[in-house]
Design a protein around this motif. Sequence first.
Motif, PDB file in Angstrom:
ATOM      1  N   GLN A 206       1.001  -1.093  -0.030  1.00 35.73           N
ATOM      2  CA  GLN A 206      -0.051  -0.022  -0.004  1.00 35.73           C
ATOM      3  C   GLN A 206       0.873   1.542   0.107  1.00 35.73           C
ATOM      4  O   GLN A 206       0.634   2.279  -0.572  1.00 35.73           O
ATOM      5  CB  GLN A 206      -0.925   0.136   1.165  1.00 35.73           C
ATOM      6  CG  GLN A 206      -2.016   1.097   1.038  1.00 35.73           C
ATOM      7  CD  GLN A 206      -2.854   0.923  -0.314  1.00 35.73           C
ATOM      8  OE1 GLN A 206      -3.360  -0.089  -0.599  1.00 35.73           O
ATOM      9  NE2 GLN A 206      -3.022   2.347  -0.659  1.00 35.73           N
ATOM     10  N   GLU A 207       1.980   1.307   0.653  1.00 33.69           N
ATOM     11  CA  GLU A 207       3.057   2.329   0.603  1.00 33.69           C
ATOM     12  C   GLU A 207       3.359   2.459  -0.858  1.00 33.69           C
ATOM     13  O   GLU A 207       3.714   3.828  -1.056  1.00 33.69           O
ATOM     14  CB  GLU A 207       4.140   2.100   1.586  1.00 33.69           C
ATOM     15  CG  GLU A 207       3.655   2.156   3.121  1.00 33.69           C
ATOM     16  CD  GLU A 207       4.905   1.778   4.205  1.00 33.69           C
ATOM     17  OE1 GLU A 207       5.994   1.351   3.337  1.00 33.69           O
ATOM     18  OE2 GLU A 207       4.559   1.833   5.040  1.00 33.69           O
TER      19      GLU A 207
ATOM     20  N   SER B 251       0.333   3.955  -2.954  1.00 31.29           N
ATOM     21  CA  SER B 251       0.007   5.348  -2.803  1.00 31.29           C
ATOM     22  C   SER B 251       1.177   6.177  -2.548  1.00 31.29           C
ATOM     23  O   SER B 251       1.098   7.500  -2.561  1.00 31.29           O
ATOM     24  CB  SER B 251      -0.735   5.587  -1.334  1.00 31.29           C
ATOM     25  OG  SER B 251       0.092   5.036  -0.360  1.00 31.29           O
TER      26      SER B 251
ATOM     27  N   ASN C 116       4.303   8.394  -4.224  1.00 31.79           N
ATOM     28  CA  ASN C 116       4.947   9.417  -5.329  1.00 31.79           C
ATOM     29  C   ASN C 116       5.882   8.771  -6.012  1.00 31.79           C
ATOM     30  O   ASN C 116       7.040   8.794  -5.322  1.00 31.79           O
ATOM     31  CB  ASN C 116       4.923  10.735  -4.810  1.00 31.79           C
ATOM     32  CG  ASN C 116       5.046  11.777  -5.883  1.00 31.79           C
ATOM     33  OD1 ASN C 116       5.341  11.610  -7.100  1.00 31.79           O
ATOM     34  ND2 ASN C 116       5.330  13.028  -5.410  1.00 31.79           N
TER      35      ASN C 116
ATOM     36  N   GLN D  81       5.019   0.350  -8.869  1.00 32.47           N
ATOM     37  CA  GLN D  81       3.567   0.651  -8.427  1.00 32.47           C
ATOM     38  C   GLN D  81       2.826  -0.344  -9.397  1.00 32.47           C
ATOM     39  O   GLN D  81       1.700  -1.010  -8.583  1.00 32.47           O
ATOM     40  CB  GLN D  81       3.377   2.193  -9.044  1.00 32.47           C
ATOM     41  CG  GLN D  81       3.864   3.108  -7.822  1.00 32.47           C
ATOM     42  CD  GLN D  81       3.331   4.436  -8.170  1.00 32.47           C
ATOM     43  OE1 GLN D  81       3.293   4.935  -9.148  1.00 32.47           O
ATOM     44  NE2 GLN D  81       2.625   5.035  -6.923  1.00 32.47           N
TER      45      GLN D  81
ATOM     46  N   LYS E  73       0.458  -3.288  -7.333  1.00 30.66           N
ATOM     47  CA  LYS E  73      -1.067  -3.631  -7.420  1.00 30.66           C
ATOM     48  C   LYS E  73      -1.355  -5.078  -7.768  1.00 30.66           C
ATOM     49  O   LYS E  73      -2.144  -5.547  -7.534  1.00 30.66           O
ATOM     50  CB  LYS E  73      -1.468  -2.767  -8.309  1.00 30.66           C
ATOM     51  CG  LYS E  73      -1.588  -1.315  -8.120  1.00 30.66           C
ATOM     52  CD  LYS E  73      -2.008  -0.206  -9.337  1.00 30.66           C
ATOM     53  CE  LYS E  73      -1.642   1.112  -8.792  1.00 30.66           C
ATOM     54  NZ  LYS E  73      -2.066   1.945 -10.057  1.00 30.66           N
TER      55      LYS E  73
END
Length: 192
Positions: free
Chosen positions: A157-158, A161, A163, A178, A182
Amino acid sequence: EHYLSTLDKGTNAGENALMYYSDDFKRLLSEGKPVEEAVKAIDKGGVPAMFWYSTNLGRWAKTKGFSTILLYKNRVKTVMDHIISLDDSYFYHAPHRYMAAFYSVAPGFAGGDINKAKEEFDLLKNKHPNHFVVNTLMAEVYATKIQDKELYQKLLQEVISGNPDSMPDIKPEQELEQKKAKAMMAQVDELF
């Protein structure tokens, strides 16, 4: 097959770069010395070639299977240990990522040690808290090994979410991590 071929080419290119870089390394190999011994002739300037040589070899062995991993694990680990002794910060402390994964996945009789894995991951998270690959790797090899579903989800999750611009030099890699996070998150119920 294409992946194996690419890793084989990467391993050969790394070894050729090391021979080009160091006449002593080349001489030792020609005398029949193993890479594990010859690599000691390489200084800090050869770290990139050593890293990519051992990374490609390790991934090639992993793809080939457990018996191949056992055959080459000492070589890869010896090269990584030598890199750490010369420049452990190379490519965002990449040799420590290798060691963290190695200690996580190797069985105890082959050098695996979950406590050492945690130490390596702690070092990496401290040095590069925004490097997404640290989280995805830790989730993949460490959290699954200790069967900590909550940690697995937290790490991913880090990344999801996070950047990707937080490390602009490697933004494309961050974006790939990222996507990987997922996909990994979608597998949580299969793994725990």
